[in-house]
Motif scaffolding. Structure first.
Motif, PDB file in Angstrom:
ATOM      1  N   GLU A   1       0.871  -1.172   0.000  1.00 40.90           N
ATOM      2  CA  GLU A   1       0.000   0.000   0.000  1.00 40.90           C
ATOM      3  C   GLU A   1       0.911   1.226   0.000  1.00 40.90           C
ATOM      4  N   THR A   2       0.425   2.307  -0.585  1.00 39.90           N
ATOM      5  CA  THR A   2       1.235   3.525  -0.649  1.00 39.90           C
ATOM      6  C   THR A   2       0.422   4.728  -0.198  1.00 39.90           C
ATOM      7  N   SER A   3       1.120   5.844  -0.035  1.00 42.72           N
ATOM      8  CA  SER A   3       0.466   7.085   0.385  1.00 42.72           C
ATOM      9  C   SER A   3      -0.247   7.771  -0.776  1.00 42.72           C
ATOM     10  N   GLY A   4      -0.159   7.196  -1.941  1.00 43.43           N
ATOM     11  CA  GLY A   4      -0.773   7.708  -3.166  1.00 43.43           C
ATOM     12  C   GLY A   4      -0.141   6.940  -4.307  1.00 43.43           C
ATOM     13  N   TYR A   5      -0.690   7.039  -5.511  1.00 41.28           N
ATOM     14  CA  TYR A   5      -0.132   6.248  -6.604  1.00 41.28           C
ATOM     15  C   TYR A   5       1.337   6.606  -6.803  1.00 41.28           C
ATOM     16  N   TYR A   6       2.198   5.611  -6.684  1.00 45.84           N
ATOM     17  CA  TYR A   6       3.649   5.781  -6.741  1.00 45.84           C
ATOM     18  C   TYR A   6       4.163   6.707  -5.639  1.00 45.84           C
ATOM     19  N   GLY A   7       3.412   6.791  -4.528  1.00 46.64           N
ATOM     20  CA  GLY A   7       3.877   7.549  -3.371  1.00 46.64           C
ATOM     21  C   GLY A   7       4.773   6.679  -2.507  1.00 46.64           C
ATOM     22  N   ASP A   8       4.934   7.074  -1.251  1.00 48.29           N
ATOM     23  CA  ASP A   8       5.756   6.295  -0.325  1.00 48.29           C
ATOM     24  C   ASP A   8       5.040   4.998   0.051  1.00 48.29           C
ATOM     25  N   VAL A   9       5.820   3.953   0.294  1.00 49.07           N
ATOM     26  CA  VAL A   9       5.244   2.687   0.753  1.00 49.07           C
ATOM     27  C   VAL A   9       4.808   2.863   2.202  1.00 49.07           C
ATOM     28  N   THR A  10       3.569   2.494   2.487  1.00 49.77           N
ATOM     29  CA  THR A  10       3.052   2.613   3.856  1.00 49.77           C
ATOM     30  C   THR A  10       2.947   1.247   4.529  1.00 49.77           C
ATOM     31  N   VAL A  11       2.502   0.241   3.766  1.00 53.37           N
ATOM     32  CA  VAL A  11       2.371  -1.120   4.293  1.00 53.37           C
ATOM     33  C   VAL A  11       2.868  -2.096   3.234  1.00 53.37           C
ATOM     34  N   LEU A  12       3.630  -3.068   3.676  1.00 52.46           N
ATOM     35  CA  LEU A  12       4.071  -4.167   2.819  1.00 52.46           C
ATOM     36  C   LEU A  12       3.644  -5.466   3.482  1.00 52.46           C
ATOM     37  N   GLY A  13       2.896  -6.270   2.733  1.00 49.12           N
ATOM     38  CA  GLY A  13       2.466  -7.563   3.247  1.00 49.12           C
ATOM     39  C   GLY A  13       3.143  -8.690   2.497  1.00 49.12           C
ATOM     40  N   MET A  14       3.594  -9.701   3.229  1.00 50.40           N
ATOM     41  CA  MET A  14       4.176 -10.900   2.625  1.00 50.40           C
ATOM     42  C   MET A  14       3.547 -12.127   3.267  1.00 50.40           C
ATOM     43  N   SER A  15       3.297 -13.128   2.446  1.00 50.05           N
ATOM     44  CA  SER A  15       2.731 -14.374   2.951  1.00 50.05           C
ATOM     45  C   SER A  15       3.359 -15.547   2.222  1.00 50.05           C
ATOM     46  N   ASP A  16       3.528 -16.652   2.942  1.00 52.26           N
ATOM     47  CA  ASP A  16       3.980 -17.885   2.293  1.00 52.26           C
ATOM     48  C   ASP A  16       2.788 -18.738   1.869  1.00 52.26           C
ATOM     49  N   GLY A  17       1.601 -18.149   1.949  1.00 49.58           N
ATOM     50  CA  GLY A  17       0.376 -18.866   1.614  1.00 49.58           C
ATOM     51  C   GLY A  17      -0.357 -19.361   2.842  1.00 49.58           C
ATOM     52  N   TYR A  18       0.310 -19.275   3.990  1.00 46.79           N
ATOM     53  CA  TYR A  18      -0.279 -19.737   5.249  1.00 46.79           C
ATOM     54  C   TYR A  18      -0.194 -18.648   6.314  1.00 46.79           C
TER      55      TYR A  18
ATOM     56  N   LYS B   1      -5.616   3.760  16.229  1.00 49.74           N
ATOM     57  CA  LYS B   1      -5.114   2.498  15.677  1.00 49.74           C
ATOM     58  C   LYS B   1      -6.164   1.740  14.861  1.00 49.74           C
ATOM     59  N   LYS B   2      -7.427   2.102  15.002  1.00 50.27           N
ATOM     60  CA  LYS B   2      -8.452   1.379  14.237  1.00 50.27           C
ATOM     61  C   LYS B   2      -8.242   1.575  12.734  1.00 50.27           C
ATOM     62  N   TYR B   3      -7.723   2.748  12.348  1.00 48.62           N
ATOM     63  CA  TYR B   3      -7.473   3.005  10.925  1.00 48.62           C
ATOM     64  C   TYR B   3      -6.311   2.147  10.421  1.00 48.62           C
ATOM     65  N   LEU B   4      -5.270   2.060  11.212  1.00 51.22           N
ATOM     66  CA  LEU B   4      -4.117   1.242  10.821  1.00 51.22           C
ATOM     67  C   LEU B   4      -4.494  -0.234  10.785  1.00 51.22           C
ATOM     68  N   ASP B   5      -5.246  -0.682  11.772  1.00 49.16           N
ATOM     69  CA  ASP B   5      -5.650  -2.092  11.824  1.00 49.16           C
ATOM     70  C   ASP B   5      -6.480  -2.475  10.598  1.00 49.16           C
ATOM     71  N   LEU B   6      -7.363  -1.577  10.181  1.00 51.40           N
ATOM     72  CA  LEU B   6      -8.198  -1.858   9.014  1.00 51.40           C
ATOM     73  C   LEU B   6      -7.351  -1.881   7.738  1.00 51.40           C
ATOM     74  N   LEU B   7      -6.388  -0.972   7.660  1.00 50.54           N
ATOM     75  CA  LEU B   7      -5.481  -0.940   6.505  1.00 50.54           C
ATOM     76  C   LEU B   7      -4.661  -2.227   6.433  1.00 50.54           C
ATOM     77  N   ILE B   8      -4.150  -2.666   7.563  1.00 46.94           N
ATOM     78  CA  ILE B   8      -3.364  -3.904   7.605  1.00 46.94           C
ATOM     79  C   ILE B   8      -4.230  -5.098   7.215  1.00 46.94           C
ATOM     80  N   GLN B   9      -5.454  -5.130   7.708  1.00 51.42           N
ATOM     81  CA  GLN B   9      -6.355  -6.234   7.360  1.00 51.42           C
ATOM     82  C   GLN B   9      -6.657  -6.239   5.862  1.00 51.42           C
ATOM     83  N   TYR B  10      -6.835  -5.058   5.307  1.00 52.49           N
ATOM     84  CA  TYR B  10      -7.089  -4.934   3.863  1.00 52.49           C
ATOM     85  C   TYR B  10      -5.917  -5.496   3.061  1.00 52.49           C
ATOM     86  N   ASN B  11      -4.706  -5.118   3.437  1.00 45.84           N
ATOM     87  CA  ASN B  11      -3.518  -5.608   2.737  1.00 45.84           C
ATOM     88  C   ASN B  11      -3.353  -7.113   2.923  1.00 45.84           C
ATOM     89  N   GLU B  12      -3.645  -7.573   4.133  1.00 47.67           N
ATOM     90  CA  GLU B  12      -3.512  -8.999   4.428  1.00 47.67           C
ATOM     91  C   GLU B  12      -4.470  -9.832   3.571  1.00 47.67           C
TER      92      GLU B  12
END
Length: 251
Positions: A93-110, A213-224
């Protein structure tokens, strides 16, 4: 898929690959044992044999970086079955299109790992995590996620990269990730079902503005949800792409 593929051989087009299969040559070993292959000159056959043997050796060595170089980038989806157990499903996720990276999610599938700007989104941490994986699976990552991460952290990505946006396009699935998920009957958590990429930018801004923190938690859940849904999408789409290619349903 990998050992049935010939698209990486010089001057072998998609139609040329079909012609090889039509001769009953379905596997690398079939090709190597054939004295003659229609459509391939006698002078080129030993060159192809050498490249096949080169790739076969890299597969035996499990040398993903060399395999990534030998296979055309737009055909990396053929490597999914070989490397899916060592793949990282990635989204930013970024702060805008091609903006700064705000959240990076990685998963191994589990399991998932989330990296947040100002908390743990640091180059050395991200680099260390990425080194664990031999393949990256994204949606539109070749145009967005990886170039942005490269600009933000000056990172290189020697891994195999499977961009599901273009795999989907091969079977006429177009549009954004959420639209394709709906078409493929892949569900999201109800809390983020209607959250869009634009909303993700606003959630970050609200988190920075209010500290709530509710805004950050929702953003993280969205990325996840994005990264967790990439695996079922790959499992549904890639076999269909292979079927189309293998049986000449769509070239």
């Amino acid at each position: 898929m990998l050992r049935n593929s010939f698209i990486f051989l010089d001057r072998v087009s998609k139609r040329g690959e079909q012609k090889i299969w039509e001769q009953g040559i379905h596997h690398w070993q079939d090709f190597l044992e054939a004295k003659k292959v229609d459509g391939i000159s006698n002078s080129l056959k030993p060159v192809h044999d050498a490249k096949l043997n080169q790739l076969r050796k890299q597969v035996i060595k499990d040398n993903h970086e060399e395999i990534a170089k030998l296979m055309p980038k737009n055909e990396h989806w053929r490597l999914y079955n070989e490397f899916k157990d060592e793949a990282c499903f990635l989204d930013i996720e970024t702060s805008g299109y091609y903006g700064d990276v705000t959240v990076l999610g990685m998963s191994d599938g589990y399991d998932t790992k989330m990296f947040v700007r100002g908390i743990n989104l640091e180059k050395n941490i991200v680099q260390k995590e990425l080194k664990k994986y031999k393949a990256l699976v994204t949606f539109n990552g070749s145009s967005f996620d990886l170039p942005v991460l490269n600009r933000y952290f000056n990172l290189d990505f020697p891994q195999i990269h499977i961009d599901l946006r273009w795999a989907c396009k091969r079977i006429d699935l177009t549009g954004g990730l959420k639209k394709i998920e709906r078409e493929m009957k892949i569900k999201r958590a109800e809390e983020v079902q209607n959250v869009s990429g634009e909303d993700a930018v606003l959630l970050w801004r609200q988190w920075r503005k209010t500290g709530n923190k509710k805004y950050l938690d929702l953003l993280i859940q969205y990325n996840e949800e994005d990264i967790l849904n990439l695996k079922p999408l790959a499992e549904k789409v890639i076999p269909k792409v292979w079927e189309n290619v293998r049986f000449n349903k769509k070239i």
